[in-house]
Design a protein around this motif. Structure first.
Motif, PDB file in Angstrom:
ATOM      1  N   LYS A  94     -72.629  44.845 -20.150  1.00 51.97           N
ATOM      2  CA  LYS A  94     -71.408  43.928 -20.435  1.00 51.97           C
ATOM      3  C   LYS A  94     -70.902  43.293 -19.041  1.00 51.97           C
ATOM      4  N   THR A  95     -70.590  44.118 -18.091  1.00 49.88           N
ATOM      5  CA  THR A  95     -70.210  43.464 -16.758  1.00 49.88           C
ATOM      6  C   THR A  95     -71.155  42.609 -16.230  1.00 49.88           C
ATOM      7  N   GLU A  96     -72.318  42.781 -16.399  1.00 44.40           N
ATOM      8  CA  GLU A  96     -73.503  42.035 -15.794  1.00 44.40           C
ATOM      9  C   GLU A  96     -73.955  40.942 -16.549  1.00 44.40           C
ATOM     10  N   LYS A  97     -73.219  40.650 -17.743  1.00 44.25           N
ATOM     11  CA  LYS A  97     -73.720  39.799 -18.929  1.00 44.25           C
ATOM     12  C   LYS A  97     -75.471  39.790 -19.210  1.00 44.25           C
ATOM     13  N   ILE A  98     -75.529  41.076 -19.579  1.00 43.41           N
ATOM     14  CA  ILE A  98     -76.941  41.286 -19.938  1.00 43.41           C
ATOM     15  C   ILE A  98     -76.886  41.625 -21.245  1.00 43.41           C
ATOM     16  N   LYS A  99     -77.561  41.167 -22.465  1.00 43.61           N
ATOM     17  CA  LYS A  99     -77.452  41.414 -23.679  1.00 43.61           C
ATOM     18  C   LYS A  99     -77.767  42.896 -24.091  1.00 43.61           C
ATOM     19  N   VAL A 100     -76.739  43.224 -24.786  1.00 45.91           N
ATOM     20  CA  VAL A 100     -76.648  44.846 -25.252  1.00 45.91           C
ATOM     21  C   VAL A 100     -76.565  44.985 -26.626  1.00 45.91           C
ATOM     22  N   GLU A 101     -77.555  45.954 -27.112  1.00 43.77           N
ATOM     23  CA  GLU A 101     -77.435  46.310 -28.626  1.00 43.77           C
ATOM     24  C   GLU A 101     -77.037  47.759 -28.634  1.00 43.77           C
TER      25      GLU A 101
END
Length: 74
Positions: free
Chosen positions: A67-74
């Motif tokens: 979230k901090t690095e703006k990477i898609k996460v599920e």
């Protein structure tokens, strides 16, 4: 790292940390699954992995990192 054909990784729960720039430049990497037990996160581990989705439990250290690095996460 030579990872031009590496598209998916499942990191075993026994892995407690991932070192700096471990997957840097792995442009083919689309999905990585990381358990809650992986808490050591090196700087820039997914740098230049533009189409990556991290699969990890909400609230885990990796989830917060994504979230901090703006990477898609599920």
């Amino acid at each position: 790292m030579d990872c031009e054909n590496l598209s998916e990784i499942n990191v075993p729960a026994a892995v407690r940390g991932i070192g700096e720039k471990a997957f840097k430049g792995c442009k083919a990497l689309k999905n990585i699954t990381i358990s809650r037990s992986t808490t050591g996160i090196g700087w820039g581990i997914f740098r230049e992995c533009d189409n990556l989705t991290i699969h990890t439990p909400a609230g885990s250290k990796m989830y917060t990192y994504a979230k901090t690095e703006k990477i898609k996460v599920e």
